[in-house]
Design an enzyme around this catalytic site. Sequence first.
Site, short mmCIF file in Angstrom:
data_model
loop_
_atom_site.label_atom_id
_atom_site.label_comp_id
_atom_site.label_asym_id
_atom_site.label_seq_id
_atom_site.Cartn_x
_atom_site.Cartn_y
_atom_site.Cartn_z
CG ASP A 193 26.26 20.74 2.26
OD1 ASP A 193 25.54 19.73 2.14
OD2 ASP A 193 25.88 21.88 1.96
CG HIS A 198 25.77 20.09 -3.50
ND1 HIS A 198 25.31 21.14 -4.26
CD2 HIS A 198 25.20 20.24 -2.27
CE1 HIS A 198 24.53 21.91 -3.52
NE2 HIS A 198 24.44 21.39 -2.32
CB ILE A 213 24.21 22.47 -8.67
CG1 ILE A 213 23.52 22.30 -7.31
CG2 ILE A 213 23.23 22.23 -9.81
CD1 ILE A 213 22.37 23.27 -7.07
N GLY A 216 26.13 26.14 -2.85
CA GLY A 216 26.08 27.60 -2.81
C GLY A 216 27.14 28.18 -1.91
#
Length: 292
Positions: A193, A198, A213, A216
């Site tokens: 990913d 991120h 961040i 998830g």
Amino acid sequence: MPIDTSVAVGAALPDRTFSWTESDVLLYHLGIGAGSREGDNLSAQALRYTLDDANLQVLPSFGVVVPTFHETNPPALDLPGCDIDLQMVLHGSQEIQVHRPIPTSGSATLKVTITDVWDKGKAAVIVQEGKAFSPDGEHLWTVRSSIFVRNEGGWGGDRGPSTKVELPERTPDAEASYTVTPQQAMLYRLCGDRNPLHADPEFAAGAGFPAPILHGLCSYGIVLREVTDAVLGGDAAKVGGFSARFAGVVFPGDTIKVSAWHEDGRVVISAVIADGERAGTPVLADCVLTPA
């Protein structure tokens, strides 16, 4: 309208055939924090995630990421009937059901369908279901996920179901915590990913965040690993399914506090930020582990 529900709902995505090795399993487990505690290098339970010997096991959440594990480009989100901006997309929910323990190496084909598009007013929610089959046709696992697309709702469509998992009003049967490392997102992005949200501070700022961040699905894997260790003796084969809704953001340096209760034949889970100004804010909600 950027999302044409008449095209999207029921559309099948191209089949994806993929393979994985023990090295991929090890990298994934390291990406979700396995082996990071003092003494884990000597712990037989911890080494079941991080040592490629006869005891190596696969945490079921690996099945969510393995189809795209070797991709190096950011996700394209090329979905039929959906013209959406990647910066406006957040992962809404994720579920996996395993029909047998995932082998430490192998190959499979994933067949994915868009099952629903919900209108949440200020956003749209796109729901997908995928089924993974071995080369001989065995159904290995099923994944269901939703993405939350900001600024794409409001066309008067169905809002969709609302399923809330109630947490017991008693002391948890188990608790654990994990502190996200400064390089956690950089390590986890090697699991396929490469969304710049991120990793790239400028991209994150453009999406309204003060810093990149954590993925998830990294939080998802961390919580499943912590609960598996805390209530199932670290035996990943005892996990039959795991579902959660992504309810908040996690930054490197945050500590995730996990609480678990045995309830009605399943394990219901709370995952929140443990301390600081955001203490108590949720990381995952409606979080359930179903034993095998």
